[in-house]
Design an enzyme around this catalytic site. Structure first.
Site, PDB file in Angstrom:
ATOM      1  N   HIS A   1       0.984  -1.398   0.359  1.00 16.76           N
ATOM      2  CA  HIS A   1      -0.329   0.354  -0.007  1.00 16.76           C
ATOM      3  C   HIS A   1       0.739   1.334  -0.117  1.00 16.76           C
ATOM      4  O   HIS A   1       0.438   2.760  -0.788  1.00 16.76           O
ATOM      5  CB  HIS A   1      -1.038   0.111   1.343  1.00 16.76           C
ATOM      6  CG  HIS A   1      -1.363   1.596   1.833  1.00 16.76           C
ATOM      7  ND1 HIS A   1      -2.578   1.422   0.937  1.00 16.76           N
ATOM      8  CD2 HIS A   1      -1.246   2.431   2.110  1.00 16.76           C
ATOM      9  CE1 HIS A   1      -3.370   2.976   1.464  1.00 16.76           C
ATOM     10  NE2 HIS A   1      -2.159   3.304   2.058  1.00 16.76           N
ATOM     11  N   GLU A   2       1.829   1.101   1.296  1.00  9.08           N
ATOM     12  CA  GLU A   2       2.872   2.285   0.573  1.00  9.08           C
ATOM     13  C   GLU A   2       3.774   2.616  -0.083  1.00  9.08           C
ATOM     14  O   GLU A   2       3.284   3.853  -0.321  1.00  9.08           O
ATOM     15  CB  GLU A   2       3.251   2.086   1.984  1.00  9.08           C
ATOM     16  CG  GLU A   2       3.207   2.164   3.573  1.00  9.08           C
ATOM     17  CD  GLU A   2       2.284   2.994   3.790  1.00  9.08           C
ATOM     18  OE1 GLU A   2       2.182   4.477   3.296  1.00  9.08           O
ATOM     19  OE2 GLU A   2       1.429   3.291   4.608  1.00  9.08           O
TER      20      GLU A   2
ATOM     21  N   HIS B   1       1.295   4.411  -3.264  1.00  5.99           N
ATOM     22  CA  HIS B   1       1.475   5.884  -2.841  1.00  5.99           C
ATOM     23  C   HIS B   1       3.068   6.815  -3.656  1.00  5.99           C
ATOM     24  O   HIS B   1       3.040   7.081  -4.260  1.00  5.99           O
ATOM     25  CB  HIS B   1       1.874   6.724  -1.576  1.00  5.99           C
ATOM     26  CG  HIS B   1       0.832   6.242  -0.561  1.00  5.99           C
ATOM     27  ND1 HIS B   1      -0.269   7.099  -1.263  1.00  5.99           N
ATOM     28  CD2 HIS B   1       0.573   5.535  -0.109  1.00  5.99           C
ATOM     29  CE1 HIS B   1      -1.551   6.257  -0.504  1.00  5.99           C
ATOM     30  NE2 HIS B   1      -0.808   5.974   0.752  1.00  5.99           N
TER      31      HIS B   1
ATOM     32  N   GLU C   1      -5.603   7.183  -1.569  1.00  7.65           N
ATOM     33  CA  GLU C   1      -5.620   6.129   0.019  1.00  7.65           C
ATOM     34  C   GLU C   1      -5.781   4.690  -0.748  1.00  7.65           C
ATOM     35  O   GLU C   1      -5.653   3.729  -1.107  1.00  7.65           O
ATOM     36  CB  GLU C   1      -5.682   6.824   1.586  1.00  7.65           C
ATOM     37  CG  GLU C   1      -5.223   7.536   1.656  1.00  7.65           C
ATOM     38  CD  GLU C   1      -3.990   6.653   2.180  1.00  7.65           C
ATOM     39  OE1 GLU C   1      -3.460   5.896   2.566  1.00  7.65           O
ATOM     40  OE2 GLU C   1      -3.070   7.652   2.675  1.00  7.65           O
TER      41      GLU C   1
ATOM     42  N   ASP D   1      -4.108   1.349  -2.438  1.00  4.11           N
ATOM     43  CA  ASP D   1      -5.454  -0.418  -1.578  1.00  4.11           C
ATOM     44  C   ASP D   1      -5.710  -0.621  -3.095  1.00  4.11           C
ATOM     45  O   ASP D   1      -4.779  -2.266  -2.584  1.00  4.11           O
ATOM     46  CB  ASP D   1      -6.742  -0.315  -0.850  1.00  4.11           C
ATOM     47  CG  ASP D   1      -5.705   0.511   0.599  1.00  4.11           C
ATOM     48  OD1 ASP D   1      -5.595   0.084   1.515  1.00  4.11           O
ATOM     49  OD2 ASP D   1      -7.480   0.811   1.115  1.00  4.11           O
TER      50      ASP D   1
END
Length: 415
Positions: free
Chosen positions: A275-276, A279, A355, A359
């Site tokens: 997930h990070e 970004h 966000e 995901d």
């Protein structure tokens, strides 16, 4: 002016009563009947006591936010007269305008800091009482001191630039100031992971070599130019779980909180890290910077007109000499604080979109919905986060989608 203060005080009192009743007494955290008993139902992975604590803590934090933000605006307005006295004091101390500016900024920031210290301390004690914070009083004061110094230095630089630009171009200062702020924003974004973050925490290479290899393999698949994974000693501050990837280009830094390492399984950690990394891969840092720059363009244009309106209407009553008067600076702070509060829903809506995109990327990389569900169940449990929030709270404070919504998304990939 007295009539203005009385009116504002009355309005705030009515507003405070409404928010207290709504946030402390309202039925805010119920989930849809169709989700009862599913993996998104907190009763399936949290005890009744943990659920009650999470909901109670959320109510307190939300109330503090909704009361302190308008209160800050009101206090700035109330202390405009005090700002005139601080400016006069600075002028008596020094003849040089630069030194006067430093004295004024330091004293005004100190005044506001002291006024809101009780709120910060209250939230610090609340987090301790609920078991979220492990922070000692020494760490609290140390961080507070660092925050004050960084805020003071940053504010002095920005005020100096603002006053020079205002003097040079009084009718176009807002656009020149905006143009000059862009490289400053980029500079801070670049130095934060390697200069600012280590001022607060100790970073060291991840000790778990097997997990490190798995994370770096995931980073390589994502074309992230990182050769190291760091763990940070957040356990001395909190029991909460978190991780992040920040920085620009080769300055990218993959960071895991040590609490995450202790409380999540390797497959759960990998979904969080994917997930990070999402970004970074989808350039959310750059998109966020561009969004912030665009928002600041609009904000500075509005601030320019609001600043002139306030000074023209009430400046002489407050004893303010003109736009470049040090005592007028709190008016800009007031306008920026107000615009930040009212624009929070738009900013959070933007944040929730990226966000969710992260995901989506995590599932694209790992396809492990079961691990993601377990990870977010742990996050809700350890961070004492309700799985859902009422609309008003989500609009103003929800930078991430509800945990309930995220779990239901991951359920599509639960094999």
């Amino acid at each position: 002016m007295k009539r203005l203060y009385v009116g504002l005080g009355t309005a705030f009192g009515v507003y405070a009563i409404i928010m207290i009743v709504y946030l402390l007494k309202g039925d805010l955290f119920s989930i849809p009947h169709a989700l009862v008993g599913t993996s998104a139902d907190p009763h399936t992975f949290m005890t009744v006591q943990e659920i009650d604590k999470a909901e109670s803590l959320s109510r307190i934090r939300s109330l503090a936010y909704f009361l302190s933000s308008p209160l800050q605006i009101g206090l700035i307005l109330l202390f405009l007269g005090v700002a005139v006295h601080i400016r006069s004091f600075a002028e008596k101390l020094f003849k040089a305008s630069f030194l006067q500016m430093i004295v004024f900024v330091l004293l005004f920031i100190l005044l506001m800091d002291v006024l809101f210290l009780p709120v910060d301390y209250f939230l610090f004690k609340i987090d301790q009482a609920y078991g979220v914070s492990t922070e000692t009083l020494a760490i609290f004061w140390g961080d507070h001191g660092k925050d004050f110094l960084l805020n003071a230095v940053g504010t002095i630089v920005m005020v100096w630039i603002f006053r020079r630009v205002l003097q040079w171009s009084p009718n176009r200062w807002w656009i020149w100031f905006w143009l000059l702020s862009v490289p400053l924003i980029l500079f801070v974004t670049f130095i934060q992971p390697v200069v600012l973050d280590p001022l607060y925490n100790d970073f060291k290479p991840l000790q778990d070599q097997e997990l490190k290899a798995q994370i770096l393999q995931l980073a390589a698949q994502s074309h992230i130019p990182a050769k190291q994974v760091y763990e940070v000693n957040m356990s001395e501050r909190t029991n909460a779980i978190n991780a992040y990837v920040n920085g620009i280009g080769g300055n990218a830094r993959i960071v895991l909180w040590d609490t995450t390492l202790k409380k999540l399984q390797p497959d759960e950690i990998l979904t969080v890290m994917a997930h990070e990394m999402g970004h970074y891969v989808e350039k959310h840092i750059y998109i966020g910077i561009a969004y912030g720059i665009a928002l600041s363009f609009i904000g500075l244009w509005l601030a320019f007109h609001g600043y002139r309106f306030f000074l023209k209407r009430w400046g002489s009553r407050w004893g303010i000499r003109g736009e470049n008067d040090l005592a007028a600076l709190p008016i800009l702070l007031l306008l920026i604080t107000f615009m930040s509060f009212v624009s929070a829903p738009a900013q959070n809506a933007f944040s929730r979109v990226i966000e969710h995109r992260a995901d989506v990327y995590a599932m694209k990389m790992t396809g492990d919905g079961n691990a993601a569900i377990r990870a977010f169940q742990h996050i809700a449990k350890e961070n004492l986060s309700p799985v859902t929030q009422p609309g008003l709270v989500q609009w103003f404070r929800g930078s991430h989608p509800d945990i309930m919504d995220r779990i239901m998304y991951f359920k599509q990939f639960d094999k």
